[in-house]
Design a protein around this motif. Structure first.
Motif, PDB file in Angstrom:
ATOM      1  N   LEU A  97     -23.898  32.741 -55.276  1.00  0.00           N
ATOM      2  CA  LEU A  97     -22.812  33.664 -54.946  1.00  0.00           C
ATOM      3  C   LEU A  97     -23.226  34.788 -54.016  1.00  0.00           C
ATOM      4  O   LEU A  97     -22.360  35.411 -53.387  1.00  0.00           O
ATOM      5  CB  LEU A  97     -22.222  34.231 -56.242  1.00  0.00           C
ATOM      6  CG  LEU A  97     -21.550  33.194 -57.143  1.00  0.00           C
ATOM      7  CD1 LEU A  97     -21.166  33.808 -58.478  1.00  0.00           C
ATOM      8  CD2 LEU A  97     -20.335  32.592 -56.466  1.00  0.00           C
ATOM      9  N   ASN A  98     -24.488  35.066 -53.921  1.00  0.00           N
ATOM     10  CA  ASN A  98     -24.933  36.142 -53.050  1.00  0.00           C
ATOM     11  C   ASN A  98     -25.313  35.662 -51.653  1.00  0.00           C
ATOM     12  O   ASN A  98     -25.871  36.414 -50.872  1.00  0.00           O
ATOM     13  CB  ASN A  98     -26.130  36.878 -53.675  1.00  0.00           C
ATOM     14  CG  ASN A  98     -26.112  38.369 -53.381  1.00  0.00           C
ATOM     15  OD1 ASN A  98     -25.059  38.979 -53.334  1.00  0.00           O
ATOM     16  ND2 ASN A  98     -27.276  38.950 -53.188  1.00  0.00           N
ATOM     17  N   HIS A  99     -24.975  34.399 -51.356  1.00  0.00           N
ATOM     18  CA  HIS A  99     -25.315  33.825 -50.055  1.00  0.00           C
ATOM     19  C   HIS A  99     -24.047  33.593 -49.238  1.00  0.00           C
ATOM     20  O   HIS A  99     -22.974  33.343 -49.780  1.00  0.00           O
ATOM     21  CB  HIS A  99     -26.062  32.507 -50.236  1.00  0.00           C
ATOM     22  CG  HIS A  99     -27.397  32.657 -50.898  1.00  0.00           C
ATOM     23  ND1 HIS A  99     -28.559  32.861 -50.200  1.00  0.00           N
ATOM     24  CD2 HIS A  99     -27.735  32.658 -52.226  1.00  0.00           C
ATOM     25  CE1 HIS A  99     -29.573  32.964 -51.060  1.00  0.00           C
ATOM     26  NE2 HIS A  99     -29.096  32.846 -52.293  1.00  0.00           N
ATOM     27  N   GLU A 100     -24.200  33.665 -47.922  1.00  0.00           N
ATOM     28  CA  GLU A 100     -23.067  33.493 -47.025  1.00  0.00           C
ATOM     29  C   GLU A 100     -22.809  32.042 -46.660  1.00  0.00           C
ATOM     30  O   GLU A 100     -21.692  31.676 -46.308  1.00  0.00           O
ATOM     31  CB  GLU A 100     -23.294  34.307 -45.740  1.00  0.00           C
ATOM     32  CG  GLU A 100     -23.315  35.813 -45.951  1.00  0.00           C
ATOM     33  CD  GLU A 100     -21.988  36.347 -46.461  1.00  0.00           C
ATOM     34  OE1 GLU A 100     -20.938  35.793 -46.067  1.00  0.00           O
ATOM     35  OE2 GLU A 100     -22.006  37.307 -47.243  1.00  0.00           O
ATOM     36  N   THR A 101     -23.830  31.198 -46.709  1.00  0.00           N
ATOM     37  CA  THR A 101     -23.682  29.804 -46.299  1.00  0.00           C
ATOM     38  C   THR A 101     -24.357  28.872 -47.296  1.00  0.00           C
ATOM     39  O   THR A 101     -25.222  29.288 -48.075  1.00  0.00           O
ATOM     40  CB  THR A 101     -24.304  29.563 -44.913  1.00  0.00           C
ATOM     41  OG1 THR A 101     -25.727  29.776 -44.993  1.00  0.00           O
ATOM     42  CG2 THR A 101     -23.706  30.504 -43.862  1.00  0.00           C
ATOM     43  N   LEU A 102     -23.962  27.615 -47.235  1.00  0.00           N
ATOM     44  CA  LEU A 102     -24.591  26.599 -48.073  1.00  0.00           C
ATOM     45  C   LEU A 102     -26.066  26.458 -47.730  1.00  0.00           C
ATOM     46  O   LEU A 102     -26.911  26.301 -48.621  1.00  0.00           O
ATOM     47  CB  LEU A 102     -23.873  25.259 -47.873  1.00  0.00           C
ATOM     48  CG  LEU A 102     -24.443  24.054 -48.629  1.00  0.00           C
ATOM     49  CD1 LEU A 102     -24.362  24.277 -50.138  1.00  0.00           C
ATOM     50  CD2 LEU A 102     -23.706  22.778 -48.238  1.00  0.00           C
ATOM     51  N   GLU A 103     -26.391  26.536 -46.454  1.00  0.00           N
ATOM     52  CA  GLU A 103     -27.779  26.399 -46.026  1.00  0.00           C
ATOM     53  C   GLU A 103     -28.658  27.505 -46.605  1.00  0.00           C
ATOM     54  O   GLU A 103     -29.782  27.249 -47.052  1.00  0.00           O
ATOM     55  CB  GLU A 103     -27.872  26.423 -44.488  1.00  0.00           C
ATOM     56  CG  GLU A 103     -27.346  25.177 -43.814  1.00  0.00           C
ATOM     57  CD  GLU A 103     -25.831  25.087 -43.831  1.00  0.00           C
ATOM     58  OE1 GLU A 103     -25.299  23.959 -43.771  1.00  0.00           O
ATOM     59  OE2 GLU A 103     -25.169  26.146 -43.916  1.00  0.00           O
ATOM     60  N   SER A 104     -28.154  28.725 -46.618  1.00  0.00           N
ATOM     61  CA  SER A 104     -28.905  29.836 -47.181  1.00  0.00           C
ATOM     62  C   SER A 104     -29.139  29.644 -48.678  1.00  0.00           C
ATOM     63  O   SER A 104     -30.233  29.874 -49.191  1.00  0.00           O
ATOM     64  CB  SER A 104     -28.152  31.146 -46.926  1.00  0.00           C
ATOM     65  OG  SER A 104     -28.777  32.227 -47.586  1.00  0.00           O
TER      66      SER A 104
END
Length: 383
Positions: A142-149
């Motif tokens: 939840l604290n990430h902007e993208t799936l890759e991150s």
């Protein structure tokens, strides 16, 4: 900006397709860069209903681990939101994204990744149901902007060692996951596991807990490094996957998209092996070589194939599209498209109805017990 590039249409037309759900993106989730600040554990404000009310069943005994204030209940998957109905859905590559409201038709228009949006909604719902996992779900998803991150962070922590820190591993993943084809394939892999594995309860399960998916993503990174001539790093990741997940895939092996490694333990894939798209492989499967010469010595697996648990395919043999290999079989010769083979050595005992004729791909059907349904011709059966 254009999020991901499209692949060649002629190449894609020959691939089996995955029936993605037609969910549309929901309204943006209010996020925060510091997930664990004290202010996040205060009551809701700004017109949002407080989750710290007595009516919230998750708050009754959550004095030590309270729910962040921006955990607003969101719809579960397969339900659309009227707020997003004006968005235009399209398919980029082989997964669905949604162009943001107000974005033009130009090539650099901004797109929403619908699979990532769905994964976030499900992760938020899981955090509501289990407050003890709030920190874990926030740091991993939840604290990430993208799936890759998200994937890079989570797997870096799984694969780190005394030889290489998690931040170093994460940087390798982020570099490799800038590749459009890899980004496309990991989304197909995520959806494949969710749709085919009855034990999977949602996309967060796949990303966080399914080691077959973890090994597959890591292989895509090691394959990227191998193709870039960074053989030592590729070998390092292969070794880590082998030790941690008990799955051994050579960095030079070529693997398509929409793959499910079910359970995963004991899977071995050799250096010159090629696996097509939309394939399901169960635990204990070996795609091994024959001989020790440095030549093309490993199997070539077509698209839509199901390989049963404990099976071995040895040597430079071709397994055609839509083939079903029974559990514990030994395949040492070519298998024609849409055939059913079992035994040691494996023999063809039936045929599979192609999807173009109304059948279902064995990889998607995941049915290993209905090998014999009706008499087809002499000693052959049709499923």
């Amino acid at each position: 900006m254009k999020l991901y590039g499209d692949k060649n249409d002629d190449k894609e037309s020959a691939k089996p397709t995955i029936n993605w759900r037609n969910d549309t993106a929901f309204s943006d989730r209010p996020g925060a860069s510091a997930a664990f600040d004290a202010e996040h554990f205060e009551s809701g404000s700004g017109g949002r209903e407080s989750l710290r009310s007595s009516s919230n069943p998750n708050y009754a005994n959550a004095t030590a681990t309270q729910t962040p204030k921006y955990f607003t209940p969101l719809p579960l998957k397969r339900k659309s939101s009227s707020a997003a109905k004006s968005s235009v859905s399209t398919v980029k590559g082989e997964y669905r994204v949604t162009r943001l409201d107000g974005a033009g038709e130009e090539e650099d228009a901004e797109y929403k990744d619908e699979l990532w949006e769905e994964l976030n909604r499900e992760a938020e719902a899981e955090a509501l149901r289990e407050p003890l996992l709030v920190s874990f779900l926030y740091s991993s998803i939840l604290n990430h902007e993208t799936l890759e991150s998200s994937i890079s962070y989570h797997l870096a922590n799984r694969l780190a060692s005394a030889s290489m820190s998690s931040t170093q591993v994460q940087s390798l993943f982020l570099e490799a996951l800038e590749d459009d084809e890899i980004r496309n394939d990991i989304r197909r892999d995520l959806r494949a596991v969710e749709e085919r594995d009855p034990a999977c309860t949602g996309l967060p399960d796949v990303l966080l807990y399914f080691k077959g998916f973890h090994a597959l993503v890591t292989h895509r990174v090691s394959n990227y490094l191998w193709k870039s001539g960074r053989f030592v790093l590729a070998r390092f990741l292969q070794s880590q996957v082998n030790q941690i997940f008990q799955i051994d895939i050579h960095p030079n092996a070529t693997i398509g998209g929409g793959i499910m490694l079910d359970h995963g333990t004991g899977i071995v894939v050799g250096e010159t092996a090629i696996i097509g798209d939309n394939v399901s492989i169960l635990h204990g499967v070996t795609l091994g070589g024959s001989g020790k010469a440095s030549v093309d010595r490993h199997p070539k697996i077509g698209s839509g194939v199901l390989i049963g648990a404990g099976s071995s395919v040895l040597g430079n043999v071709r397994v055609g599209d839509g083939v079903q290999i029974g559990a514990g079989s030994l395949v040492v010769e070519d298998m024609e498209d849409y055939s059913v083979c079992v035994g040691v050595p494996a023999k063809v005992i039936g045929v599979v109805t192609p999807k173009s004729e109304g059948g279902e791909s064995p990889a998607e059907k995941m049915e290993q017990t209905d090998v014999v349904i009706s008499l087809f011709d002499e000693n052959k059966f049709e499923i």
